[in-house]
Write a protein that holds these residues in place. Sequence first.
Motif, PDB file in Angstrom:
ATOM      1  N   SER A 170       1.163  -1.034   8.911  1.00 51.86           N
ATOM      2  CA  SER A 170       1.575  -1.479   7.583  1.00 51.86           C
ATOM      3  C   SER A 170       0.922  -0.645   6.497  1.00 51.86           C
ATOM      4  O   SER A 170       1.568  -0.252   5.509  1.00 51.86           O
ATOM      5  CB  SER A 170       1.230  -2.958   7.398  1.00 51.86           C
ATOM      6  OG  SER A 170       1.594  -3.405   6.108  1.00 51.86           O
ATOM      7  N   MET A 171      -0.369  -0.346   6.645  1.00 55.03           N
ATOM      8  CA  MET A 171      -1.075   0.452   5.641  1.00 55.03           C
ATOM      9  C   MET A 171      -0.497   1.856   5.546  1.00 55.03           C
ATOM     10  O   MET A 171      -0.316   2.397   4.446  1.00 55.03           O
ATOM     11  CB  MET A 171      -2.566   0.512   5.974  1.00 55.03           C
ATOM     12  CG  MET A 171      -3.288  -0.806   5.784  1.00 55.03           C
ATOM     13  SD  MET A 171      -5.038  -0.729   6.247  1.00 55.03           S
ATOM     14  CE  MET A 171      -5.708   0.277   4.917  1.00 55.03           C
ATOM     15  N   ILE A 172      -0.198   2.460   6.691  1.00 54.59           N
ATOM     16  CA  ILE A 172       0.388   3.801   6.687  1.00 54.59           C
ATOM     17  C   ILE A 172       1.756   3.777   6.009  1.00 54.59           C
ATOM     18  O   ILE A 172       2.098   4.671   5.218  1.00 54.59           O
ATOM     19  CB  ILE A 172       0.483   4.341   8.126  1.00 54.59           C
ATOM     20  CG1 ILE A 172      -0.922   4.591   8.685  1.00 54.59           C
ATOM     21  CG2 ILE A 172       1.324   5.615   8.182  1.00 54.59           C
ATOM     22  CD1 ILE A 172      -0.956   4.877  10.171  1.00 54.59           C
ATOM     23  N   ARG A 173       2.539   2.758   6.290  1.00 54.40           N
ATOM     24  CA  ARG A 173       3.865   2.628   5.659  1.00 54.40           C
ATOM     25  C   ARG A 173       3.731   2.502   4.147  1.00 54.40           C
ATOM     26  O   ARG A 173       4.458   3.155   3.386  1.00 54.40           O
ATOM     27  CB  ARG A 173       4.583   1.419   6.269  1.00 54.40           C
ATOM     28  CG  ARG A 173       5.885   1.035   5.581  1.00 54.40           C
ATOM     29  CD  ARG A 173       6.642   0.008   6.401  1.00 54.40           C
ATOM     30  NE  ARG A 173       5.864  -1.147   6.785  1.00 54.40           N
ATOM     31  CZ  ARG A 173       5.608  -2.185   5.993  1.00 54.40           C
ATOM     32  NH1 ARG A 173       6.072  -2.204   4.751  1.00 54.40           N
ATOM     33  NH2 ARG A 173       4.887  -3.214   6.429  1.00 54.40           N
ATOM     34  N   LYS A 174       2.791   1.674   3.691  1.00 56.17           N
ATOM     35  CA  LYS A 174       2.620   1.460   2.261  1.00 56.17           C
ATOM     36  C   LYS A 174       2.015   2.669   1.548  1.00 56.17           C
ATOM     37  O   LYS A 174       2.175   2.825   0.331  1.00 56.17           O
ATOM     38  CB  LYS A 174       1.748   0.223   2.020  1.00 56.17           C
ATOM     39  CG  LYS A 174       2.429  -1.078   2.404  1.00 56.17           C
ATOM     40  CD  LYS A 174       1.530  -2.277   2.153  1.00 56.17           C
ATOM     41  CE  LYS A 174       2.235  -3.576   2.522  1.00 56.17           C
ATOM     42  NZ  LYS A 174       1.375  -4.762   2.310  1.00 56.17           N
ATOM     43  N   ALA A 175       1.313   3.526   2.285  1.00 61.20           N
ATOM     44  CA  ALA A 175       0.718   4.712   1.675  1.00 61.20           C
ATOM     45  C   ALA A 175       1.761   5.765   1.306  1.00 61.20           C
ATOM     46  O   ALA A 175       1.448   6.706   0.572  1.00 61.20           O
ATOM     47  CB  ALA A 175      -0.319   5.320   2.621  1.00 61.20           C
ATOM     48  N   ASP A 176       2.972   5.617   1.825  1.00 64.80           N
ATOM     49  CA  ASP A 176       4.079   6.509   1.453  1.00 64.80           C
ATOM     50  C   ASP A 176       3.665   7.978   1.579  1.00 64.80           C
ATOM     51  O   ASP A 176       3.785   8.779   0.645  1.00 64.80           O
ATOM     52  CB  ASP A 176       4.539   6.197   0.030  1.00 64.80           C
ATOM     53  CG  ASP A 176       5.844   6.906  -0.349  1.00 64.80           C
ATOM     54  OD1 ASP A 176       6.619   7.239   0.576  1.00 64.80           O
ATOM     55  OD2 ASP A 176       6.063   7.125  -1.550  1.00 64.80           O
ATOM     56  N   ILE A 177       3.167   8.320   2.769  1.00 68.90           N
ATOM     57  CA  ILE A 177       2.619   9.652   3.009  1.00 68.90           C
ATOM     58  C   ILE A 177       3.734  10.692   3.061  1.00 68.90           C
ATOM     59  O   ILE A 177       4.737  10.520   3.752  1.00 68.90           O
ATOM     60  CB  ILE A 177       1.807   9.663   4.315  1.00 68.90           C
ATOM     61  CG1 ILE A 177       0.599   8.733   4.169  1.00 68.90           C
ATOM     62  CG2 ILE A 177       1.366  11.076   4.669  1.00 68.90           C
ATOM     63  CD1 ILE A 177      -0.156   8.500   5.460  1.00 68.90           C
ATOM     64  N   LYS A 178       3.519  11.788   2.332  1.00 66.20           N
ATOM     65  CA  LYS A 178       4.488  12.881   2.285  1.00 66.20           C
ATOM     66  C   LYS A 178       3.875  14.135   2.898  1.00 66.20           C
ATOM     67  O   LYS A 178       2.655  14.303   2.939  1.00 66.20           O
ATOM     68  CB  LYS A 178       4.908  13.147   0.841  1.00 66.20           C
ATOM     69  CG  LYS A 178       5.570  11.951   0.161  1.00 66.20           C
ATOM     70  CD  LYS A 178       5.832  12.234  -1.304  1.00 66.20           C
ATOM     71  CE  LYS A 178       6.542  11.059  -1.977  1.00 66.20           C
ATOM     72  NZ  LYS A 178       5.725   9.824  -1.954  1.00 66.20           N
ATOM     73  N   GLU A 179       4.732  15.019   3.379  1.00 62.68           N
ATOM     74  CA  GLU A 179       4.271  16.260   3.995  1.00 62.68           C
ATOM     75  C   GLU A 179       3.390  17.034   3.020  1.00 62.68           C
ATOM     76  O   GLU A 179       3.722  17.187   1.847  1.00 62.68           O
ATOM     77  CB  GLU A 179       5.463  17.107   4.410  1.00 62.68           C
ATOM     78  CG  GLU A 179       5.086  18.367   5.167  1.00 62.68           C
ATOM     79  CD  GLU A 179       6.284  19.116   5.716  1.00 62.68           C
ATOM     80  OE1 GLU A 179       6.130  20.309   6.065  1.00 62.68           O
ATOM     81  OE2 GLU A 179       7.373  18.514   5.805  1.00 62.68           O
ATOM     82  N   GLY A 180       2.250  17.479   3.522  1.00 67.18           N
ATOM     83  CA  GLY A 180       1.331  18.265   2.702  1.00 67.18           C
ATOM     84  C   GLY A 180       0.322  17.444   1.924  1.00 67.18           C
ATOM     85  O   GLY A 180      -0.568  18.011   1.276  1.00 67.18           O
ATOM     86  N   ASN A 181       0.433  16.094   1.967  1.00 65.99           N
ATOM     87  CA  ASN A 181      -0.524  15.245   1.254  1.00 65.99           C
ATOM     88  C   ASN A 181      -1.936  15.393   1.826  1.00 65.99           C
ATOM     89  O   ASN A 181      -2.119  15.716   3.005  1.00 65.99           O
ATOM     90  CB  ASN A 181      -0.117  13.777   1.356  1.00 65.99           C
ATOM     91  CG  ASN A 181       0.917  13.353   0.333  1.00 65.99           C
ATOM     92  OD1 ASN A 181       1.371  12.212   0.343  1.00 65.99           O
ATOM     93  ND2 ASN A 181       1.317  14.234  -0.567  1.00 65.99           N
ATOM     94  N   LYS A 182      -2.919  15.139   0.967  1.00 60.82           N
ATOM     95  CA  LYS A 182      -4.310  15.034   1.412  1.00 60.82           C
ATOM     96  C   LYS A 182      -4.630  13.544   1.562  1.00 60.82           C
ATOM     97  O   LYS A 182      -4.513  12.775   0.613  1.00 60.82           O
ATOM     98  CB  LYS A 182      -5.254  15.699   0.416  1.00 60.82           C
ATOM     99  CG  LYS A 182      -5.204  17.224   0.433  1.00 60.82           C
ATOM    100  CD  LYS A 182      -6.230  17.808  -0.519  1.00 60.82           C
ATOM    101  CE  LYS A 182      -6.353  19.326  -0.345  1.00 60.82           C
ATOM    102  NZ  LYS A 182      -5.088  20.019  -0.611  1.00 60.82           N
ATOM    103  N   ILE A 183      -5.031  13.159   2.785  1.00 63.16           N
ATOM    104  CA  ILE A 183      -5.251  11.754   3.123  1.00 63.16           C
ATOM    105  C   ILE A 183      -6.719  11.541   3.470  1.00 63.16           C
ATOM    106  O   ILE A 183      -7.299  12.315   4.239  1.00 63.16           O
ATOM    107  CB  ILE A 183      -4.385  11.327   4.329  1.00 63.16           C
ATOM    108  CG1 ILE A 183      -2.934  11.790   4.150  1.00 63.16           C
ATOM    109  CG2 ILE A 183      -4.476   9.826   4.554  1.00 63.16           C
ATOM    110  CD1 ILE A 183      -2.243  11.217   2.948  1.00 63.16           C
TER     111      ILE A 183
END
Length: 365
Positions: free
Chosen positions: A170-183
């Motif tokens: 759920s957390m990963i989904r809500k983080a709306d991660i895009k290619e190239g992001n710094k996480i």
Amino acid sequence: MRALGVLSPSLAAKLENEDKYILEIDSLKIPLALIHIPDTEFDENDDQQANIVLVKKKGFSLNYRDFGIIENAWNKLKNTDQDTYYPIGSEFCGEVLKIGKNVENLRVGDFVIANCSYPLAPLGAPAGIPSNHGSKELEMFHKGKLIKVPENIPVEQASGISIGIQTAMSMIRKADIKEGNKILVTSITSNTSLIILNYLKDKKCDIYGLSYSGKDTNKVKTMFPFIKTIYNFKDNNLPKDLLFDAVLDPFADTHLVALQPNLNFEARYVTCGMFNQSSEKIRSKESYVNFPSFIGRLISKNIQIKANCLGTTEDLEQGLKILSEDPNSIIPVDEAFSKEEDINLFLDKSFLKTKKTGKVSFIYS
């Protein structure tokens, strides 16, 4: 049947010292023990239990949330003069022993774990974690609060993954991660963060870690070699020019204020909990912040703070599918105990009195 419980003072006094465990939470000293209690009775022909499933636990585990549950239980038990107890445990794996007349999603003999779906639950079940008594060897559940676990996931692992998988996905989904992001993943050795890392490995982004103490990070780096760097929170060694597009944080009260300078414009900060669980720590003035100043800084950068409670049934199903089908999927189990005389060793590791990396489970033999 057996259960791990918080004991009333009179019941604790009847046990030998080696048969009980004293958990210290701030100034409290709370007695726990693995005890034998009456079996749970279940009539599969009873109309009132038509949607109910009786589960025999094969194993259980404790979570960080259990600290608060244990403290609350003790506050209710400490002044009673009766021999009584409060069973604890957040997660479990068990075998379906009996089912009610309307149960069609499960069969006798299925191995199941909790479905902690929130804020909605399937099949008319109540939302959230189905039990705070996961150590009870026999327990009844609504049919919508259980999900069948894939056969190739061992009991030692299945006994401690429900909350972690549902929360992480759920957390990963809500983080709306895009290619190239710094996480950034904080508290890198915590159970939640280890599970988050497992499901981040295929993301095309730069992943960093943050450890509070800097200890035992080499194990995490070995398990997840895609992590670029693990920084030390206490040493304050995060580069000032390193800005993150998303932060996944199990303990917001520890990190949120301090990490604000390292949040990129329009960053997503997703958190699922707090480190300070006890009532004494929550009331401490050390936890106070200058709220207007803090919010002002967040507004100036359009920061999104997303609070996350558990996850959906789909989050759990997807996480179990990946864990079952991907041979490179890693959710570590530090140790599994199965002897009743080892319950104190299990509790030491569960409550972080001895080192661990991953979940600790207790298996009923």
